[in-house]
Design an enzyme around this catalytic site. Structure first.
Site, PDB file in Angstrom:
ATOM      1  N   GLY A  86       9.282  47.859 -33.624  1.00 45.08           N
ATOM      2  CA  GLY A  86       9.260  48.418 -32.285  1.00 45.08           C
ATOM      3  C   GLY A  86       9.356  49.930 -32.390  1.00 45.08           C
ATOM      4  O   GLY A  86       9.116  50.518 -33.448  1.00 45.08           O
ATOM      5  N   ARG A  87       9.736  50.568 -31.309  1.00 43.20           N
ATOM      6  CA  ARG A  87       9.882  52.027 -31.334  1.00 43.20           C
ATOM      7  C   ARG A  87      11.276  52.482 -31.739  1.00 43.20           C
ATOM      8  O   ARG A  87      11.496  53.644 -32.039  1.00 43.20           O
ATOM      9  CB  ARG A  87       9.500  52.623 -29.980  1.00 43.20           C
ATOM     10  CG  ARG A  87       8.009  52.582 -29.728  1.00 43.20           C
ATOM     11  CD  ARG A  87       7.589  53.286 -28.451  1.00 43.20           C
ATOM     12  NE  ARG A  87       8.189  52.651 -27.282  1.00 43.20           N
ATOM     13  CZ  ARG A  87       9.115  53.221 -26.506  1.00 43.20           C
ATOM     14  NH1 ARG A  87       9.564  54.433 -26.751  1.00 43.20           N
ATOM     15  NH2 ARG A  87       9.606  52.568 -25.462  1.00 43.20           N
ATOM     16  N   GLU A  90      11.986  54.808 -34.971  1.00 42.07           N
ATOM     17  CA  GLU A  90      11.648  56.232 -34.976  1.00 42.07           C
ATOM     18  C   GLU A  90      12.788  57.106 -34.470  1.00 42.07           C
ATOM     19  O   GLU A  90      12.849  58.281 -34.798  1.00 42.07           O
ATOM     20  CB  GLU A  90      10.357  56.496 -34.192  1.00 42.07           C
ATOM     21  CG  GLU A  90      10.434  56.246 -32.718  1.00 42.07           C
ATOM     22  CD  GLU A  90       9.087  56.280 -32.034  1.00 42.07           C
ATOM     23  OE1 GLU A  90       8.918  57.092 -31.107  1.00 42.07           O
ATOM     24  OE2 GLU A  90       8.193  55.499 -32.409  1.00 42.07           O
ATOM     25  N   CYS A 116       7.673  45.224 -39.491  1.00 44.26           N
ATOM     26  CA  CYS A 116       6.787  46.102 -38.736  1.00 44.26           C
ATOM     27  C   CYS A 116       7.165  47.586 -38.928  1.00 44.26           C
ATOM     28  O   CYS A 116       7.101  48.101 -40.030  1.00 44.26           O
ATOM     29  CB  CYS A 116       6.811  45.681 -37.270  1.00 44.26           C
ATOM     30  SG  CYS A 116       5.488  46.328 -36.251  1.00 44.26           S
ATOM     31  N   HIS A 117       7.575  48.267 -37.852  1.00 46.91           N
ATOM     32  CA  HIS A 117       7.953  49.676 -37.914  1.00 46.91           C
ATOM     33  C   HIS A 117       9.331  49.884 -38.549  1.00 46.91           C
ATOM     34  O   HIS A 117       9.764  51.027 -38.714  1.00 46.91           O
ATOM     35  CB  HIS A 117       7.954  50.296 -36.517  1.00 46.91           C
ATOM     36  CG  HIS A 117       6.595  50.582 -35.967  1.00 46.91           C
ATOM     37  ND1 HIS A 117       5.782  49.603 -35.442  1.00 46.91           N
ATOM     38  CD2 HIS A 117       5.901  51.742 -35.872  1.00 46.91           C
ATOM     39  CE1 HIS A 117       4.653  50.143 -35.022  1.00 46.91           C
ATOM     40  NE2 HIS A 117       4.686  51.437 -35.276  1.00 46.91           N
ATOM     41  N   TYR A 136       3.679  47.868 -40.260  1.00 47.18           N
ATOM     42  CA  TYR A 136       2.593  47.890 -39.296  1.00 47.18           C
ATOM     43  C   TYR A 136       1.433  48.691 -39.894  1.00 47.18           C
ATOM     44  O   TYR A 136       1.641  49.804 -40.389  1.00 47.18           O
ATOM     45  CB  TYR A 136       3.081  48.492 -37.980  1.00 47.18           C
ATOM     46  CG  TYR A 136       2.094  48.363 -36.862  1.00 47.18           C
ATOM     47  CD1 TYR A 136       1.637  47.116 -36.457  1.00 47.18           C
ATOM     48  CD2 TYR A 136       1.607  49.482 -36.205  1.00 47.18           C
ATOM     49  CE1 TYR A 136       0.727  46.984 -35.433  1.00 47.18           C
ATOM     50  CE2 TYR A 136       0.694  49.360 -35.171  1.00 47.18           C
ATOM     51  CZ  TYR A 136       0.252  48.107 -34.789  1.00 47.18           C
ATOM     52  OH  TYR A 136      -0.659  47.985 -33.767  1.00 47.18           O
TER      53      TYR A 136
END
Length: 192
Positions: A86-87, A90, A116-117, A136
Site C-alpha cells: 500500500g502507500r 513510503e 508489494c510496496h 510491486y
C-alpha cells in the site's frame, strides 16, 4: 505463550496485504501484533485494477486497531516481521524507530515478510543490497538501484526474506512465509 510476529503498518496500508497475514498468523496460533507510528486506528485502503486505468485505483478499506507504537516496540520480543504494501511504507519509513525495528530483523536473521510496496521500508535503509526480492513491479528500478536483485514472483525466498509482488500472490506468499517462520522457530528451539 505463542510466538509473536510484528506487523509494521500505518494509514493507507493495503487492506488485503495487512489483514490476510494477520488472520493467517492468528489461525496458526501466532500472536500477530500491529505496530504503527501512532496508537490510533489505522485506515486501510483497497487497491484494485480498473479497465482503462494505467495505475491501480484506491478506495477506503477497513480500520485496523494498533497494538503498539513504533517507539514502544522491543524487536527482540518478536520472532518475525511482516511489512504490508500500500502507500503506508513510503511514509512509515520516515519514523525514526522504523529503521531500528527493521534493522533488528535483518541483523538477527529472523523471518521477514515483504508484500508489494513493503520492500520500500528495508530498501530505504540499505538492507536489501545483495538480496533477491520481489515487490510491486513498478518498484523494480528502485529495488535494483538499491543493490538488490529484483525477481517478480508470488513467493520469492532469499534466506529468511519472503516477498511477493502484491495481494493476488498472498496464498503462495503465505505458504512460503509460514514455512520459513516454522523452520526458524524449530531451529531456535533445537538450539535453545
Amino acid at each position: 505463550m505463542p510466538a509473536k510476529v510484528l506487523i509494521l503498518a500505518g494509514d493507507a496500508a493495503e487492506d488485503l496485504d495487512a489483514m490476510y497475514p494477520i488472520f493467517r498468523l492468528r489461525e496458526a496460533g501466532y500472536d500477530a501484533v500491529v505496530a504503527s507510528p501512532t496508537p490510533k486506528l489505522i485506515k486501510l485502503v483497497v487497491h484494485d485494477f480498473e479497465e482503462g486505468w494505467d495505475a491501480y485505483t484506491e478506495r477506503p478499506g477497513r480500520h485496523l486497531p494498533v497494538d503498539v507504537t513504533f517507539a514502544d516496540v522491543r524487536p527482540e520480543d518478536y520472532a518475525a516481521i511482516v511489512i504490508p504494501g500500500g502507500r503506508a511504507p513510503e511514509w512509515i519509513r520516515l519514523d525514526p524507530d522504523c529503521e531500528r525495528i527493521t534493522r533488528h530483523f535483518f541483523d538477527e536473521d529472523k523471518p521477514i515478510g515483504l508484500i508489494c510496496h513493503g520492500t520500500q521500508v528495508p530498501q530505504a535503509f540499505g538492507l536489501l543490497s545483495g538480496r533477491t526480492t520481489s515487490g510491486y513491479p513498478p518498484l523494480e528500478s528502485d529495488i535494483v538501484n538499491s543493490g538488490a536483485i529484483y525477481r517478480a514472483g508470488k513467493d520469492v525466498v532469499d534466506g529468511k526474506i519472503v516477498s511477493c509482488t502484491g495481494w493476488p500472490d498472498l496464498p503462495e506468499w503465505s505458504r512460503a512465509f509460514m514455512a520459513v517462520l516454522e523452520a526458524h522457530l524449530e531451529s531456535e528451539a533445537s538450539n535453545g
